[in-house]
Scaffold this motif. Structure first.
Motif, PDB file in Angstrom:
ATOM      1  N   THR A   1     157.043 102.060 -47.934  1.00 29.30           N
ATOM      2  CA  THR A   1     157.385 102.585 -48.766  1.00 29.30           C
ATOM      3  C   THR A   1     155.166 102.803 -49.429  1.00 29.30           C
ATOM      4  OG1 THR A   1     159.137 101.777 -49.504  1.00 29.30           O
ATOM      5  CG2 THR A   1     157.899 102.618 -51.464  1.00 29.30           C
ATOM      6  N   PRO A   2     155.447 105.055 -50.090  1.00 28.29           N
ATOM      7  CA  PRO A   2     154.123 104.203 -49.662  1.00 28.29           C
ATOM      8  C   PRO A   2     153.497 104.547 -51.242  1.00 28.29           C
ATOM      9  CG  PRO A   2     155.104 105.928 -48.972  1.00 28.29           C
ATOM     10  CD  PRO A   2     156.052 105.260 -48.656  1.00 28.29           C
TER      11      PRO A   2
ATOM     12  N   THR B   1     162.306  99.505 -55.429  1.00 35.42           N
ATOM     13  CA  THR B   1     162.088 100.093 -55.990  1.00 35.42           C
ATOM     14  C   THR B   1     160.522  99.815 -56.765  1.00 35.42           C
ATOM     15  OG1 THR B   1     162.547 100.499 -57.678  1.00 35.42           O
ATOM     16  CG2 THR B   1     164.391 101.322 -56.058  1.00 35.42           C
ATOM     17  N   LEU B   2     159.672 100.569 -55.553  1.00 38.44           N
ATOM     18  CA  LEU B   2     158.063 101.184 -56.022  1.00 38.44           C
ATOM     19  C   LEU B   2     158.196 101.094 -57.563  1.00 38.44           C
ATOM     20  CD1 LEU B   2     155.261 100.635 -55.430  1.00 38.44           C
ATOM     21  CD2 LEU B   2     156.015 103.433 -55.056  1.00 38.44           C
TER      22      LEU B   2
ATOM     23  N   VAL C   1     159.488  90.247 -50.213  1.00 36.41           N
ATOM     24  CA  VAL C   1     158.617  91.737 -51.015  1.00 36.41           C
ATOM     25  C   VAL C   1     157.546  92.016 -50.681  1.00 36.41           C
ATOM     26  CG1 VAL C   1     158.256  92.657 -53.085  1.00 36.41           C
ATOM     27  CG2 VAL C   1     160.234  91.919 -52.654  1.00 36.41           C
ATOM     28  N   VAL C   2     156.583  92.288 -49.909  1.00 37.60           N
ATOM     29  CA  VAL C   2     155.917  92.492 -48.889  1.00 37.60           C
ATOM     30  C   VAL C   2     155.050  94.021 -49.385  1.00 37.60           C
ATOM     31  CG1 VAL C   2     154.148  92.867 -46.864  1.00 37.60           C
ATOM     32  CG2 VAL C   2     156.574  91.567 -47.111  1.00 37.60           C
ATOM     33  N   VAL C   3     153.176  93.564 -49.862  1.00 40.43           N
ATOM     34  CA  VAL C   3     152.328  94.708 -50.310  1.00 40.43           C
ATOM     35  C   VAL C   3     151.133  94.490 -48.921  1.00 40.43           C
ATOM     36  CG1 VAL C   3     151.355  95.778 -52.165  1.00 40.43           C
ATOM     37  CG2 VAL C   3     152.945  94.568 -52.716  1.00 40.43           C
TER      38      VAL C   3
ATOM     39  N   ILE D   1     158.267  96.204 -48.038  1.00 42.64           N
ATOM     40  CA  ILE D   1     157.001  96.630 -47.627  1.00 42.64           C
ATOM     41  C   ILE D   1     156.292  97.607 -48.234  1.00 42.64           C
ATOM     42  CG2 ILE D   1     157.618  96.984 -45.402  1.00 42.64           C
ATOM     43  CD1 ILE D   1     154.572  96.304 -44.834  1.00 42.64           C
ATOM     44  N   PHE D   2     155.629  97.570 -49.264  1.00 37.50           N
ATOM     45  CA  PHE D   2     154.929  98.771 -49.785  1.00 37.50           C
ATOM     46  C   PHE D   2     153.623  99.055 -48.953  1.00 37.50           C
ATOM     47  CE2 PHE D   2     157.645  96.605 -53.207  1.00 37.50           C
ATOM     48  CZ  PHE D   2     158.654  97.712 -53.279  1.00 37.50           C
ATOM     49  N   GLY D   3     153.349 100.232 -48.463  1.00 39.34           N
ATOM     50  CA  GLY D   3     151.883  99.920 -48.062  1.00 39.34           C
ATOM     51  C   GLY D   3     151.057 101.190 -49.551  1.00 39.34           C
ATOM     52  N   ILE D   4     149.915 100.453 -49.679  1.00 42.93           N
ATOM     53  CA  ILE D   4     148.888 100.785 -50.619  1.00 42.93           C
ATOM     54  C   ILE D   4     147.811 101.529 -49.612  1.00 42.93           C
ATOM     55  CG2 ILE D   4     147.824 100.597 -53.104  1.00 42.93           C
ATOM     56  CD1 ILE D   4     150.638  99.838 -52.806  1.00 42.93           C
ATOM     57  N   ASP D   5     147.545 102.948 -49.522  1.00 39.61           N
ATOM     58  CA  ASP D   5     145.848 103.104 -48.848  1.00 39.61           C
ATOM     59  C   ASP D   5     145.909 104.392 -50.275  1.00 39.61           C
ATOM     60  OD1 ASP D   5     144.834 102.482 -46.545  1.00 39.61           O
ATOM     61  OD2 ASP D   5     144.116 103.790 -47.337  1.00 39.61           O
ATOM     62  N   ILE D   6     144.493 105.365 -49.548  1.00 39.06           N
ATOM     63  CA  ILE D   6     143.652 105.926 -50.546  1.00 39.06           C
ATOM     64  C   ILE D   6     143.691 107.611 -49.658  1.00 39.06           C
ATOM     65  CG2 ILE D   6     142.666 104.725 -51.849  1.00 39.06           C
ATOM     66  CD1 ILE D   6     139.846 105.310 -50.666  1.00 39.06           C
TER      67      ILE D   6
END
Length: 298
Positions: free
Chosen positions: A120-121, A9-10, A80-82, A101-106
């Protein structure tokens, strides 16, 4: 019967000091104390329903793009991917598979779309990622660095997340070629930057009106004037001291997995015209550079 695994989990990868709002929206959101004009432009543009849709459907969505990324990544199933600066989810949509896969953005709107793709954002600033060190098998950044105020810092933050033996992959950042442009060619690309709608070879096929082209250009922090972009030295000087072995692949955007067999693709019409204006003896530099960096030291 397929083996069942417990997906991470995140929250288990966040630092103890991370402040996240888990309740105000459907996207976990980190506190970002300082928003630069470039960050605001990116957050707004990619949250816009119309422009975000265009980006997802018409940019970074070609068959060549997918082939190139699949070849660069290989299999990421169960890894595990970012994906930093994931936008609406183009990389995962193109590659497929079954990573965690975790997606990171603003951009909140982009993350809502990425969540539908399978991410998973987390809304967070790429300059100050809230993650612990060395937990990710793969970290990806597609067309991200040139949208960030401090490219070296973002690259350093991305590298920090990669476990020993893991890989960091970046692509689609414009390659700086300031020395190529001179004379009339320099005037032409300056005109493209200032008035993209009104000079035919620079006209965007995706963003039609002057307003949307200007807004899109505002997101391109390091791709709005001659000489902007990344350099091989950015990757070498940033990543090698952190324990990475680096492979760099300059290329044109129409190349697929053949890039890793020594081909770079071909120059498009508008850029060919610029090269003609630059002179017959001018070099013909590729548009972008892909970086595949493996962490060999902790």
């Amino acid at each position: 019967m397929l083996e069942t695994i417990e997906l991470p989990t995140l929250s288990q990868y966040l630092t103890l000091t991370t402040e996240i709002d888990w309740e105000r929206t459907n996207i976990p959101t980190c506190k970002i104390p300082h928003w630069t004009p470039g960050m605001q432009a990116n957050a707004s543009f990619f949250s816009d329903p119309e422009y975000g849709r265009k980006y997802f459907e018409l940019e970074n969505s070609s068959q060549a793009f997918g082939n190139r990324w699949r070849a660069a990544i290989g299999s990421w199933d169960r890894k595990v991917v970012v994906d930093i600066g994931c936008g609406p989810g183009n990389v995962y949509a193109a590659v497929g598979g079954s990573p965690q896969i975790f997606g990171i953005d603003i951009s909140h709107g982009a993350l809502e779309h990425a969540m539908q793709v399978g991410y998973t954002p987390l809304l967070a600033d790429a300059h100050n990622l809230p993650f612990i060190d060395g937990f990710a098998d793969i970290v990806t950044l597609n067309a991200v660095l040139h949208h960030c105020d401090d490219m070296a810092r973002v690259l350093t933050e991305a590298a920090r997340l990669v476990r020993p033996g893991g890989v960091l992959i970046t692509d689609e950042d414009p390659l700086s070629n300031n020395e190529t442009y001179q004379g009339l060619a320099l005037l032409v690309i300056e005109a493209r930057a200032r008035f993209p709608m009104y000079w035919l070879p620079g006209r965007s096929k995706v963003y039609k009106s002057p307003e949307e082209q200007a807004w899109r250009l505002a997101t391109e922090i390091h791709n709005s004037k001659p000489g902007d972009g990344v350099t091989p030295e950015l990757y070498i000087n940033t990543l090698e001291p952190l324990g990475f072995e680096i492979e760099l692949y300059p290329h044109y955007h129409n190349v697929g997995d053949e890039l890793f067999r020594g081909e770079q693709g071909k120059l498009g019409f508008k850029d060919t015209l610029i090269q003609i204006l630059a002179g017959a003896n001018a070099p013909k530099p590729p548009q972008s550079i892909a970086c595949i960096a493996k962490r060999v030291r902790g």
